[in-house]
Design a protein around this motif. Structure first.
Motif: not given
Length: 114
Positions: A28-54
């Motif tokens: 479930a955690f793996g699926k959550l991670h995969e879903t959260a960083v999948t391209e959407g309105v925000l790019t995967t790169k942007t989402k990873e940068l947000i996650a890094l900031g957090i």
């Protein structure tokens, strides 16, 4: 400073071992991670940068290692990672400065692989 490549590998192995003990949770955690960083309105790169900031602001060594690694893999530049560190410092104060240094060291170490 930490060996972030080794830390990344150790945590990866730990997560695999946990997957054997608590497979439903880790799947479930793996699926959550995969879903959260999948391209959407925000790019995967942007989402990873947000996650890094957090990761920096919550002071999570393993998270810093993973999200620097994954941000680079998603195409983030050194400058983008450094600006992310700057925003994390704004939000996290002094402790974020310390973890910002950790993230900068992780960037240096993972860039050797690129």
């Amino acid at each position: 400073m930490k060996d972030f490549m080794k830390h990344y590998e150790e945590i990866s192995l730990g997560m695999e071992a946990m997957g054997l003990k608590i497979p439903a949770t880790m799947t479930a955690f793996g699926k959550l991670h995969e879903t959260a960083v999948t391209e959407g309105v925000l790019t995967t790169k942007t989402k990873e940068l947000i996650a890094l900031g957090i990761a920096i602001t919550v002071r999570c060594d393993g998270c810093v290692a993973f999200h620097v690694h994954d941000a680079l893999r998603a195409g983030a530049t050194d400058d983008e990672i450094m600006e992310t560190i700057g925003v994390a410092i704004l939000m996290g104060g002094g402790p974020a400065v310390v973890y910002g240094c950790e993230a900068m060291e992780a960037l240096k170490q993972f860039k050797v692989l690129a």
